[in-house]
Design a protein around this motif. Structure first.
Motif, short mmCIF file in Angstrom:
data_model
loop_
_atom_site.label_atom_id
_atom_site.label_comp_id
_atom_site.label_asym_id
_atom_site.label_seq_id
_atom_site.Cartn_x
_atom_site.Cartn_y
_atom_site.Cartn_z
N ALA A 74 0.86 -1.18 0.00
CA ALA A 74 0.00 0.00 0.00
C ALA A 74 0.89 1.23 0.00
CB ALA A 74 -0.89 0.00 1.23
N PRO A 75 0.47 2.34 -0.62
CA PRO A 75 1.31 3.54 -0.58
C PRO A 75 1.73 3.90 0.85
CG PRO A 75 -0.47 3.85 -2.14
CD PRO A 75 -0.74 2.54 -1.44
N LEU A 76 0.78 3.79 1.78
CA LEU A 76 1.06 3.97 3.21
C LEU A 76 0.70 2.67 3.93
CD1 LEU A 76 -0.25 7.50 4.30
CD2 LEU A 76 2.11 6.68 4.40
N PRO A 77 1.65 1.74 4.07
CA PRO A 77 1.32 0.46 4.73
C PRO A 77 0.81 0.65 6.15
CG PRO A 77 3.43 0.33 3.59
CD PRO A 77 3.03 1.76 3.57
N ARG A 78 1.30 1.70 6.83
CA ARG A 78 0.81 2.06 8.16
C ARG A 78 0.39 3.52 8.11
NH1 ARG A 78 5.13 0.58 12.60
NH2 ARG A 78 6.53 1.68 11.15
N ALA A 79 -0.91 3.73 8.01
CA ALA A 79 -1.43 5.10 7.90
C ALA A 79 -1.70 5.68 9.28
CB ALA A 79 -2.72 5.10 7.08
N THR A 80 -1.78 7.00 9.33
CA THR A 80 -2.14 7.66 10.58
C THR A 80 -3.51 7.19 11.04
OG1 THR A 80 -0.83 9.60 9.98
CG2 THR A 80 -2.55 9.92 11.66
N GLN A 81 -4.46 7.14 10.12
CA GLN A 81 -5.77 6.56 10.38
C GLN A 81 -6.47 6.32 9.06
OE1 GLN A 81 -8.51 9.20 12.52
NE2 GLN A 81 -7.39 10.98 11.79
N TRP A 82 -7.44 5.42 9.07
CA TRP A 82 -8.23 5.09 7.89
C TRP A 82 -9.70 5.33 8.24
CZ3 TRP A 82 -9.87 4.56 3.28
CH2 TRP A 82 -10.81 3.60 2.89
N LEU A 83 -10.28 6.30 7.55
CA LEU A 83 -11.69 6.65 7.75
C LEU A 83 -12.42 6.44 6.43
CD1 LEU A 83 -11.10 10.04 9.61
CD2 LEU A 83 -11.75 7.87 10.67
N ASP A 84 -13.45 5.62 6.46
CA ASP A 84 -14.17 5.34 5.22
C ASP A 84 -15.57 5.90 5.29
OD1 ASP A 84 -14.39 4.37 2.67
OD2 ASP A 84 -15.00 2.36 3.27
N GLY A 85 -15.89 6.73 4.32
CA GLY A 85 -17.21 7.32 4.25
C GLY A 85 -18.16 6.49 3.43
N SER A 86 -19.35 7.00 3.24
CA SER A 86 -20.33 6.39 2.34
C SER A 86 -20.93 7.52 1.51
CB SER A 86 -21.42 5.66 3.13
OG SER A 86 -22.23 4.88 2.27
N ALA A 87 -20.12 7.97 0.57
CA ALA A 87 -20.47 9.17 -0.19
C ALA A 87 -21.57 8.93 -1.21
CB ALA A 87 -19.23 9.73 -0.89
N TYR A 88 -21.75 7.68 -1.60
CA TYR A 88 -22.76 7.35 -2.62
C TYR A 88 -24.01 6.84 -1.89
CZ TYR A 88 -18.68 7.83 -5.57
OH TYR A 88 -17.56 8.33 -6.20
N VAL A 89 -24.86 7.77 -1.52
CA VAL A 89 -26.00 7.45 -0.67
C VAL A 89 -26.98 6.53 -1.39
CG1 VAL A 89 -27.87 8.42 0.74
CG2 VAL A 89 -25.67 9.59 0.59
N ASN A 90 -26.95 6.55 -2.72
CA ASN A 90 -27.76 5.61 -3.49
C ASN A 90 -27.47 4.17 -3.07
OD1 ASN A 90 -29.09 4.40 -6.02
ND2 ASN A 90 -26.95 3.84 -6.32
N HIS A 91 -26.20 3.86 -2.79
CA HIS A 91 -25.81 2.51 -2.36
C HIS A 91 -26.45 2.17 -1.01
CE1 HIS A 91 -23.18 -0.97 -1.74
NE2 HIS A 91 -22.90 -0.49 -0.54
N VAL A 92 -26.46 3.13 -0.10
CA VAL A 92 -27.08 2.92 1.21
C VAL A 92 -28.59 2.74 1.07
CG1 VAL A 92 -27.39 3.90 3.52
CG2 VAL A 92 -25.28 4.34 2.26
N GLU A 93 -29.20 3.53 0.20
CA GLU A 93 -30.65 3.45 -0.02
C GLU A 93 -31.04 2.08 -0.55
OE1 GLU A 93 -33.94 6.55 -1.69
OE2 GLU A 93 -32.29 6.06 -3.05
N LEU A 94 -30.23 1.53 -1.46
CA LEU A 94 -30.51 0.20 -1.99
C LEU A 94 -30.45 -0.86 -0.89
CD1 LEU A 94 -28.58 0.01 -5.39
CD2 LEU A 94 -31.04 -0.17 -5.05
N ALA A 95 -29.44 -0.74 -0.03
CA ALA A 95 -29.27 -1.71 1.06
C ALA A 95 -30.50 -1.72 1.96
CB ALA A 95 -28.02 -1.40 1.86
N ARG A 96 -30.99 -0.54 2.29
CA ARG A 96 -32.15 -0.45 3.18
C ARG A 96 -33.43 -0.91 2.48
NH1 ARG A 96 -30.64 2.31 7.81
NH2 ARG A 96 -32.82 2.61 8.41
N LYS A 97 -33.54 -0.59 1.21
CA LYS A 97 -34.72 -1.01 0.45
C LYS A 97 -34.78 -2.53 0.36
CE LYS A 97 -37.09 -0.34 -3.97
NZ LYS A 97 -37.04 0.34 -5.29
N ALA A 98 -33.62 -3.17 0.19
CA ALA A 98 -33.58 -4.63 0.05
C ALA A 98 -34.05 -5.33 1.31
CB ALA A 98 -32.16 -5.08 -0.31
#
Length: 326
Positions: A74-98
């Motif tokens: 990985a470019p940073l094998p040990r990163a300061t921190q890893w924070l993952d968002g969910s910027a594509y809310v359409n994906h979240v909406e599908l999950a809840r609809k299912a």
């Protein structure tokens, strides 16, 4: 600039990579690792720029070697921190609809984000190793690497803090997620180390494709050597990277070397396919009431890449094989 970390020690060996991804050269006289480079970014930037220009011009060809993604961590094998968002809310909406759940209106105005593993991130060609009973899935994403971000940084100021952009495969263990979320404390076991692209690039390398914290190019996913998805990374991105950074920094500063992910790239137009197996499964449930697509099986492969219309790869490709149980 395009930077890579070849496998060496715990933090890799920093390499400059030519813009066409054909050549690479170590730069120990500038910085030994990307971590060292980030910590002294402002002072080292002029040297880095000159090195990139010389490499692109062919002036360092005698000292360079063919770029080899298989040697990359990985470019940073040990990163300061890893924070993952969910910027594509359409994906979240599908999950809840299912699953027949209502979509909270605030999800469209307040980003979802979790903090995951940051101390042993995977390289672009590392195998995926996990128990198949856990429901192993891939998630094709973009990610940015920041400098120091002050607490309370606004979205309008956040773009100044993006140093590098790269690819991510946010590996998820789907069958473990429901029990963890039910506890109300978020992900731990269901989110193993994520994978990152072979090359991290400065936003200027992306040219006009990078605008307002978004990349206007398709995320190309191949599953078992067959096209699986090609959704546009900018289209339907509810929260851009500037907004994700501001959200993360609302109550705390972010240290230099923080990585922030976009979440699974997803378009409302499903003719563009999907960037993870679970979205395909959700669409199958919505259409017919049951899933047809299984999670990863031993020997399955995934390739994740972003290319220009002319076919030039921007970050190189993540190419991984799921080997089954550990």
């Amino acid at each position: 600039m395009k930077l890579a970390s070849y496998q060496s020690g715990r933090d890799g060996q920093l390499h400059m990579v030519s813009s066409d991804l054909k050549l690479a050269i170590p730069v120990p006289d500038i910085a030994s690792t990307l971590r060292d480079c980030l910590d002294n970014w402002d002072n080292l930037l002029p040297q880095l720029v000159r090195c990139q220009q010389d490499l692109n011009a062919g002036n360092l060809e005698s000292k360079a070697t063919p770029f080899n993604p298989a040697r990359c961590s990985a470019p940073l094998p040990r990163a300061t921190q890893w924070l993952d968002g969910s910027a594509y809310v359409n994906h979240v909406e599908l999950a809840r609809k299912a699953r027949g759940a209502a979509m909270p209106e605030r999800f469209w105005t307040d980003p979802l984000m979790y903090q995951g593993v940051s101390d042993n991130l995977l390289g672009p060609c590392d195998n995926i190793v996990a128990n198949s009973a856990w429901g192993v899935d891939f998630e094709a994403e973009l990610a940015v690497i920041t400098d120091d971000v002050p607490m309370g940084c606004s979205a309008e100021e956040a773009h100044k803090h993006i140093l590098l952009v790269t690819l991510c495969n946010d590996i998820s263990l789907r069958n473990l997620i429901p029990d963890e979320l039910e506890k109300g404390f978020g992900f731990v076991q269901s989110k193993p180390p994520s994978t990152f692209g072979p090359v991290a690039v400065t936003p200027d390398e992306l040219g006009t494709y990078w605008q307002d914290g978004k990349l206007s190019l398709p995320m190309q996913v191949h599953f078992n050597n067959q096209p699986f998805g090609h959704p546009d990374c900018a289209r339907d991105m509810t929260f851009n990277f500037n907004q994700l950074i501001a959200h993360a920094a609302k109550t705390r500063p972010l240290g230099r070397g923080t990585i922030i992910g976009s979440g699974t790239v997803s378009n409302k137009d499903k003719s563009t396919g999907s960037c993870c197996l679970v979205e395909q499964r959700m669409l199958e449930i919505i259409a017919g009431g049951q899933t047809l697509t299984p999670y990863l099986k031993a020997g399955d492969t995934v390739r994740i890449e972003v290319t220009t219309p002319e076919g030039q790869s921007l970050f190189g490709a993540i190419e991984q094989t799921y080997t089954g149980n550990s």
